[in-house]
Write an enzyme that holds these catalytic residues in place. Structure first.
Site, mmCIF file in Angstrom:
data_model
loop_
_atom_site.group_PDB
_atom_site.id
_atom_site.type_symbol
_atom_site.label_atom_id
_atom_site.label_comp_id
_atom_site.label_asym_id
_atom_site.label_seq_id
_atom_site.Cartn_x
_atom_site.Cartn_y
_atom_site.Cartn_z
ATOM 1 N N HIS A 142 -16.848 8.377 -2.061
ATOM 2 C CA HIS A 142 -18.580 8.507 -2.127
ATOM 3 C C HIS A 142 -18.849 6.961 -2.349
ATOM 4 C CE1 HIS A 142 -18.117 9.140 -6.527
ATOM 5 N NE2 HIS A 142 -19.372 8.931 -6.669
ATOM 6 N N GLU B 283 -17.920 4.775 -17.538
ATOM 7 C CA GLU B 283 -18.811 5.951 -17.650
ATOM 8 C C GLU B 283 -19.095 6.179 -19.229
ATOM 9 O OE1 GLU B 283 -18.013 8.942 -14.465
ATOM 10 O OE2 GLU B 283 -16.122 8.377 -14.717
ATOM 11 N N LYS C 97 -13.767 6.464 -19.301
ATOM 12 C CA LYS C 97 -14.639 7.317 -19.759
ATOM 13 C C LYS C 97 -15.093 7.198 -21.141
ATOM 14 C CE LYS C 97 -13.643 10.677 -16.154
ATOM 15 N NZ LYS C 97 -14.825 10.626 -15.485
ATOM 16 N N HIS D 150 -12.278 3.997 -5.636
ATOM 17 C CA HIS D 150 -13.553 3.236 -5.601
ATOM 18 C C HIS D 150 -13.512 1.823 -5.971
ATOM 19 C CE1 HIS D 150 -14.946 7.455 -5.724
ATOM 20 N NE2 HIS D 150 -14.917 7.662 -6.874
ATOM 21 N N LYS E 175 -22.774 4.545 -1.079
ATOM 22 C CA LYS E 175 -23.842 4.229 -2.002
ATOM 23 C C LYS E 175 -24.507 3.004 -1.331
ATOM 24 C CE LYS E 175 -21.820 5.669 -6.302
ATOM 25 N NZ LYS E 175 -22.448 6.441 -7.284
#
Ligand code: BG6
Length: 508
Positions: free
Chosen positions: A200, A238, A360, A262, A204
């Protein structure tokens, strides 16, 4: 000059979005997060923008005792909660006419026969024309059985004037070997040109802007090489933890979850040569060449780092460590932070390290590609005047606060020749009035249009695993990942890693 079209005489305005022809989408895994938060809202947003055909159909398949209306309610709520564009009753009313549900489990032949019947009915009733995309928003372990069912029922087959496509989500395997096996299973049922692998990040706007920035301008490309670039840092940080996804994440970890796809795609777009055109073949061909030239820097003890977050503070809230998260094995050695050092062995990039990191529960949510330039070869300033001067940098801000920053030295107002770093900013939010479509909106539309440029091919997936496999094997032989407190920028070994290469991480 056969096949050449004079762009001035080509009547189709390429700036207008194309509208999908008659078609439908079947989603497997409709009760999952991805479907509710991304896919269903994206379908609605496309409908709202007038980009779906009038008879569009959406079929859900799941192990639920539901009728069409129950599924429509789920879609309705998902759209209400997560769509990007405003909710409009008339758009929803039109869309919901094409919503169907088929209850069943993946190993039940009768349910797939029902699905085939529903799809055939839709061709009759809604004019979907035999054109269907099958979206596998399900764990990869279930791909083989679903693919087999699609083959058995004839759903994967098409007449010459129709199309059938399959959309698969990562993880595409968990190492090179399993990725090759998975590709074989998929290609047994769908030819490669009908397989759309979703990364994904490629959907973007800001990721696509890497191509615009590099190849639509004269300014950057001349200095986009080892003569001027010192190193590149690609960061995907993140602030969230596992967010209820322990079942998926445990055993996968940051490198497989994010670097394999990614971050290596971001690297490929940053490092690749100019494609001949933006045709799928040219673009993917250049990415494949770039990924083929990537080599891990060694020794891996020094050039990689991994960590696991422990309890800490995030935005004023106390949060638990990963081993206390719900659903995770309390002994888990799955990393929630990963950093690696890569070289791209080409004339353009020789000697320029690429540092990739992701994690994360880091300091804040930010994804960026930072190209850090070499220092000016000579500074005719007194050192006391310039000690704060950093290296020039060009930072492509993927998210949030999408845009581009250039950092350079500037004279401080006053009588002395004092120089200090300043930044020049381009912000999507202020430069353009329209908001960017969500990545899934763009990618779903591309699936329906049969436009494959933004979907990685087999070769890219396999090359990415080839790069990562030695790191994963190395880590598997080590002790536990190093702890780092939630809200910080990762474990100390990540700082040591980049320091050993004589650089420091940016603190975005
Ligand atoms: C997904 C990962 O691919 O990307 C998640 O599986 C991660 O772990 C997510 O949270 C981040 O996506 P985005 O678009 O919010 O950067």
């Amino acid at each position: 000059m056969a096949g050449w079209v004079n762009p001035l005489l080509d009547s189709r305005d390429k700036r207008l979005p194309r509208i999908a022809g008659p078609c439908g989408v079947v989603i497997f895994g409709v009760t999952g997060d991805l479907s509710r938060k991304k896919l269903m809202p994206a379908i609605y947003d496309l409908a709202n923008r007038g980009l779906l055909p009038p008879g569009f159909a959406l079929v859900g398949f799941a192990r639920r005792d539901w009728a069409d209306e129950n599924f429509a309610e789920l879609v309705h709520d998902a759209v209400r909660d997560h769509a990007r564009t405003p909710f409009r009753e008339e758009v929803w009313a039109r869309l919901s006419e094409g919503v169907r549900f088929v209850p069943g489990s993946f190993d039940d032949d009768a349910s797939f026969d029902d699905l085939a019947a529903v799809v055939a009915d839709l061709d009759e009733q809604r004019g979907t024309g035999g054109n269907h995309a099958f979206y596998l928003a399900i764990p990869p372990a279930t791909f083989p059985v679903v693919l087999k069912q699609l083959a058995r029922t004839g759903l994967a087959a098409r007449n010459s004037d129709q199309w059938r496509r399959v959309v698969i989500e990562k993880p595409f395997g968990h190492d090179l070997h399993s990725a090759c096996e998975l590709n074989e299973i998929v290609n047994d049922v769908f030819p490669e040109e009908s397989v759309f692998r979703i990364d994904h990040y490629l959907g973007k706007e800001t990721v696509q802007n890497i191509l615009a920035l590099r190849f639509a301008n004269q300014l950057y490309e001349p200095i986009w090489n080892s003569n001027y670039v010192d190193h590149v840092q690609i960061t995907m940080a993140e602030d969230i933890g596992l967010a209820g996804r322990a079942g998926y994440y445990d055993g996968i970890g940051a490198a497989r979850d994010v670097i394999q796809n990614h971050l290596l795609q971001l690297l490929a777009l940053t490092a690749m040569e100019e494609p001949l055109s933006f045709s799928p073949g040219s673009l993917r061909g250049e990415k494949i060449k770039a990924l083929s030239a990537v080599k891990l820097a060694e020794p891996l003890d020094e050039t990689t780092a991994r960590g696991q977050y422990t309890a800490g503070w995030q935005g004023g809230t106390k949060v638990v460590g990963v081993l206390e998260e719900k659903g995770i094995n309390p002994e888990s050695t799955t990393e929630t932070f990963a950093a690696i050092t890569l070289n791209v062995d080409t004339r353009r990039w020789a000697g320029v390290p690429f540092f990739l990191r992701t994690g994360k529960r880091l300091g804040r949510r930010v994804t960026e590609v930072a190209v850090i330039f070499k220092r000016a070869p000579h500074l005719p300033f007194e050192t006391t005047m310039t000690e704060e001067l950093g290296q020039n940098a060009l930072v492509i801000r993927i998210q949030p606060d999408e845009g581009v920053t250039i950092r350079f030295g500037s004279k401080v107002p006053g009588t002395a020749m004092e120089v200090r770093d300043v930044t020049m900013d381009f912000r999507y939010g202020t430069a353009f009035t329209e908001s960017s479509p969500e990545a899934y909106e763009r990618l779903l539309l591309d699936v329906l249009l049969g436009e494959p440029s933004l979907f990685p091919v087999n070769a890219e997936v396999e090359l990415s695993w080839k790069i990562l496999d030695p790191v994963l094997e190395h880590w598997a032989k080590q002790d536990r990942p190093e702890p780092y407190a939630a809200g910080t920028w990762g474990p100390p070994s990540a700082d040591r890693m980049i320091a050993a290469a004589g650089r420091t991480w940016r603190r975005p």
